[in-house]
Design a protein around this motif. Structure first.
Motif, short mmCIF file in Angstrom:
data_model
loop_
_atom_site.label_atom_id
_atom_site.label_comp_id
_atom_site.label_asym_id
_atom_site.label_seq_id
_atom_site.Cartn_x
_atom_site.Cartn_y
_atom_site.Cartn_z
N TRP A 42 0.62 -1.49 -0.54
CA TRP A 42 0.28 0.33 0.17
C TRP A 42 0.29 1.50 0.04
O TRP A 42 0.15 2.13 -0.69
N VAL A 51 10.59 8.93 -3.19
CA VAL A 51 12.53 8.45 -3.47
C VAL A 51 12.71 9.76 -4.66
O VAL A 51 13.08 9.92 -4.74
N LEU A 52 11.72 9.35 -5.45
CA LEU A 52 11.96 9.96 -6.46
C LEU A 52 11.53 11.71 -7.02
O LEU A 52 12.23 12.00 -7.18
N ALA A 56 15.61 11.80 -4.42
CA ALA A 56 16.70 11.61 -5.62
C ALA A 56 17.21 12.42 -6.06
O ALA A 56 18.44 12.64 -6.34
N ILE A 60 21.27 13.73 -5.73
CA ILE A 60 21.74 14.06 -7.57
C ILE A 60 22.55 15.85 -6.89
O ILE A 60 24.13 15.81 -7.15
N PHE A 63 26.05 14.53 -5.04
CA PHE A 63 26.58 14.03 -6.10
C PHE A 63 26.95 15.02 -6.24
O PHE A 63 28.06 15.18 -6.27
#
Lengths: 319, 445
Positions: A42, A51-52, A56, A60, A63
């Protein structure tokens, strides 16, 4: 209120994990697995989106803190070079000091004034709902819009200096946002004015949980006003104190909109905070790598200070 | 609800697959963010016959009148090319550069857009060209023809051309001649005369200049005008020497520039509260006659004349130490570049070629209130700027290139602008500001 919600949520979690009262022990573990998997299934879309969309891009960004990227074209790894440049000091140190001054002043002033307003407007004052609404109104306005209004107020020919002239206080007239000695207090006033209503509402919510009978009992036992506040009211509103102080600390440390609109970090960096430095280095100077490194450092500072504050408040509430 | 319960937990292999998929998506995102521009510059450009729409992006035009000056030319182009529609998109002036960078990287940039010459600010074309985002125009003869020989250093990068100049915006003093007349002041011939006039204006309850201390762009304009006479009159090749590290800001006449600003401040040349003033306060204070002058691109006078009908405004040049040192900064810095990844490059190049024609450049400059490249080359004095006549009549001697176009990054000009605010508040000394400028310069492109 938040504490209550947390308790309810915890209760819900505990209830959800209760094993069914079934005698079929052989199927117990299978059902338990089914239930756990359903829970996982669920929340997957939300987790994936989180996350996206959030982690993320942050990863980036982190990084790029180790590159010399200029916002366009190729880049190369530079290791800890950006962090070494931050540690070298210069404008970054001044920005860090300004960030702390603004962050700490903001936490203290919003919480002290917010608590005083909440106590004052809690029960007895007539028309308190109207006054509460008026005090809360700036919270719903755009911080950029209100900053531009305040910029006009602080101008050389603006209403504040006009008022001082009209009451014979010409000696106090100054360029509030162009004077390094007054620019930080002026910015802090704007930030506190805009946010004190929110803190007041948090404390009002906390005060609603304080039983009037308990206060009356303390009063009958001879407790002074301060003792009633310190031993009856404050412990009851401690969850509000924790939330209000945490949120205001985070907001104070990462402030950007108001400063960018009021001064752009000036005069000559006198009001530049870490967030403004990140913006300037990244988007004005085109040093995306350095900006990303500075953003990482700022995030770390905010996390460390917030955790430290939570620990301190937890210790003091236990004590 | 039961129907939603899965029968099995993911196997270890399934978990590994999910982990790998998540890692792959994060990596893909990272790589897409790192990717450079699509350099389709050398691909053959197809002739387009069907109806197409191309997009032109410019900073928002604030000059009033009949709106964005490109609109007239877009209509004229449409009349000649009915199959090509040019859609104009404006972005806020101070955000145009960053907007273009973001859109170029995201792949949704306009077909053609405004840039500035060189690489000294975040609207400059050079860094975009290096990253492969701009169409190479070297083979387009009309593009090379549009670049005057005196401006080749602003447009040629490794013998390649990536942008075409649109017009020149001379950097000037925008002045209220009514106020000057009221104060009994004539055009100052030297900086010393100007200081005396500042005191006269101050004694009459006005100030000579309005500067926006909070706007580095505005304070920087003033410094560059002073540098035109104090630095470039003596050494026109100063920037070439700085590029070769034969000199620095700190060890040059740039120090005189900043010291002059301190002298202006001490003489009361600036309005009260100059250090905290914003750009929005400049034009109203000139229009209302509170101050005699402000530093602005010459084209701004057209907007002021249009908005204040009963006013009397003109543009002039800041004098030098001696009358003969006075120089005008005027470079063909406003330019246009083509998106290398644009879908309609044939039509876009046709539009740019149309804009590069001398007659159309004249029309654009007129609508902009600026000076066209052809006027500047022929030494024709723009009728709207009578006081600039001595400069346009001897362009090679009296007109200098806008310095920041030749600087390697935007940090140098930003340091100059914010440093001047420090001079106005007393927080910084000229030496400190020059040292910061040198540090920024040495960071390179």
């Amino acid at each position: 209120m938040t504490a209550q919600l947390e308790q309810k949520a915890e209760g819900a979690r505990v209830t959800g994990r209760q094993p069914r009262s079934s005698k079929q022990n052989s199927r117990k573990s299978e059902r338990s697995t089914e239930r756990r998997f359903a829970t996982w299934w669920w929340f997957t879309p939300a987790l994936l989106a989180l996350v996206l969309i959030h982690y993320a891009p942050s990863a980036i960004g982190a990084f790029f803190a180790f590159t010399n990227w200029k916002g366009l074209g190729k880049w190369k790894f530079v290791g800890w070079e950006n962090f070494a440049a931050i540690a070298d000091g210069g404008p970054t140190t001044a920005a860090l000091i300004n960030t702390f001054i603004i962050g700490i002043s903001f936490v203290v002033l919003t919480n002290v004034l917010g608590l005083l307003l909440a106590l004052g407007l809690n029960r007895t004052v007539k028309s308190r709902n109207v006054i509460r609404t008026l005090i809360f109104a700036p919270v719903v306005l755009s911080s950029l819009a209100t900053s531009y209004i305040w910029k006009f107020i602080f101008e050389q020919d603006g209403p504040l200096n006009e008022f001082l002239r009209s009451v014979g206080l010409e000696s106090l007239q100054r360029t509030w946002l162009g004077d390094p000695s007054t620019v930080l207090p002026a910015i802090i006033i704007v930030m506190v004015w805009q946010n004190v209503g929110l803190v007041m509402v948090m404390y009002l919510a906390g005060l609603a949980t304080v039983s009037p009978e308990l206060e009356e009992a303390a009063s009958l036992d001879g407790a002074s006003l301060w003792q009633r506040f310190n031993y009856v009211v404050l412990p009851a509103i401690m969850p509000s104190v924790v939330i209000a102080m945490t949120l205001m600390l985070i907001n104070g440390l990462r402030v950007f909109d108001q400063i960018q609109a009021l001064t752009g970090g000036g005069p000559y960096g006198a009001s530049e905070t870490l967030a403004v430095t990140i913006y300037k280095e990244t988007f004005v100077m085109g040093r995306f790598g350095f900006g990303a490194a500075l953003a990482l450092v700022m995030s770390l500072i905010i996390i460390i200070l917030t955790v430290a504050q939570r620990l301190l408040l937890r210790t003091s509430s236990k004590g | 609800m039961k129907g939603h319960i899965m029968k099995k937990a993911p196997s270890p292999a399934g978990r590994r697959f999910l982990s790998v998929a998540a890692l792959a998506s994060v990596t893909a995102l990272a790589l897409s963010a790192c990717g450079g521009g699509d350099t389709n510059s050398n691909a053959p450009i197809a002739e387009e016959t069907g109806p197409v729409e191309i997009t032109l992006a410019t900073p928002a035009f604030t000059g009033g009148g009949s709106g964005n000056p490109y609109l007239t030319l877009i209509d004229a182009f449409k009349a000649k090319n009915p199959n090509i529609t040019v859609k104009l998109v404006e972005s806020p002036n101070d955000q145009h550069g960053q907007t273009m960078r973001t859109q170029l990287q995201a792949g949704n940039a306009p077909d053609i857009f405004y840039v500035t010459a060189g690489r000294g600010n975040n609207q400059s074309f050079a860094s975009l060209a290096e990253a492969g985002y701009l169409q190479d125009l070297t083979d387009q003869k009309w593009a090379a023809d549009a670049i005057p020989a005196s401006a080749k250093n602003l447009y040629y990068d490794d013998d390649k051309v990536f942008a075409v100049p649109a017009d020149l915006a001379p950097i000037t003093m925008l002045q209220n001649t009514g106020v000057l007349k009221q104060l009994g002041l004539q055009e100052p011939a030297t900086l010393d005369e100007l200081i005396t006039q500042c005191k006269t204006a101050r004694a009459a309850g006005k100030s000579y200049f309005a500067v926006a201390g909070t706007s580095g762009a505005n304070t920087g304009l003033q410094a560059m005008q002073l540098a035109a006479s104090l630095v470039y009159a003596k050494d026109p090749q100063w920037d070439a020497k700085r590029a070769k590290k034969e000199t620095t800001f700190a060890d040059s006449d740039w120090k005189k520039v900043l010291e002059q600003i301190v002298k202006f401040k001490d003489a009361g040349c600036y309005q009260d509260g100059a250090a905290g003033a914003g750009f929005d306060q400049l034009f109203p204070s000139v229009a209302q006659g509170k101050v005699a002058a402000a530093f602005a691109p010459a084209g701004a006078v057209a907007a002021l004349r249009a908005q204040v009908k009963d006013g009397s405004f003109d543009v002039a040049v800041l004098p030098g130490e001696k009358a003969e040192d006075s120089r005008l900064i005027a470079s063909p810095g406003n330019a246009l570049a083509v998106n290398a990844a644009g879908k309609h490059k044939g039509s876009t190049l046709k539009f740019l070629e149309f804009l590069a024609q001398p007659a159309n450049q004249d029309a654009l400059a007129k609508a902009n209130g600026n000076v066209s490249v052809t006027s500047a080359l022929s030494g024709t004095v723009p009728e709207q700027f009578p006081l600039l006549e001595p400069y346009f009549s001897e362009p090679e001697k009296k007109i200098v290139t806008q310095p920041n176009y030749l600087w390697p990054n935007s940090g140098v000009y930003d340091s100059l602008g914010t440093g001047i605010q420090g001079l106005l508040t007393g927080q910084a000394t000229p030496d400190q500001v020059l040292k910061t400028m040198d540090e920024q310069y040495d960071r390179g492109a």
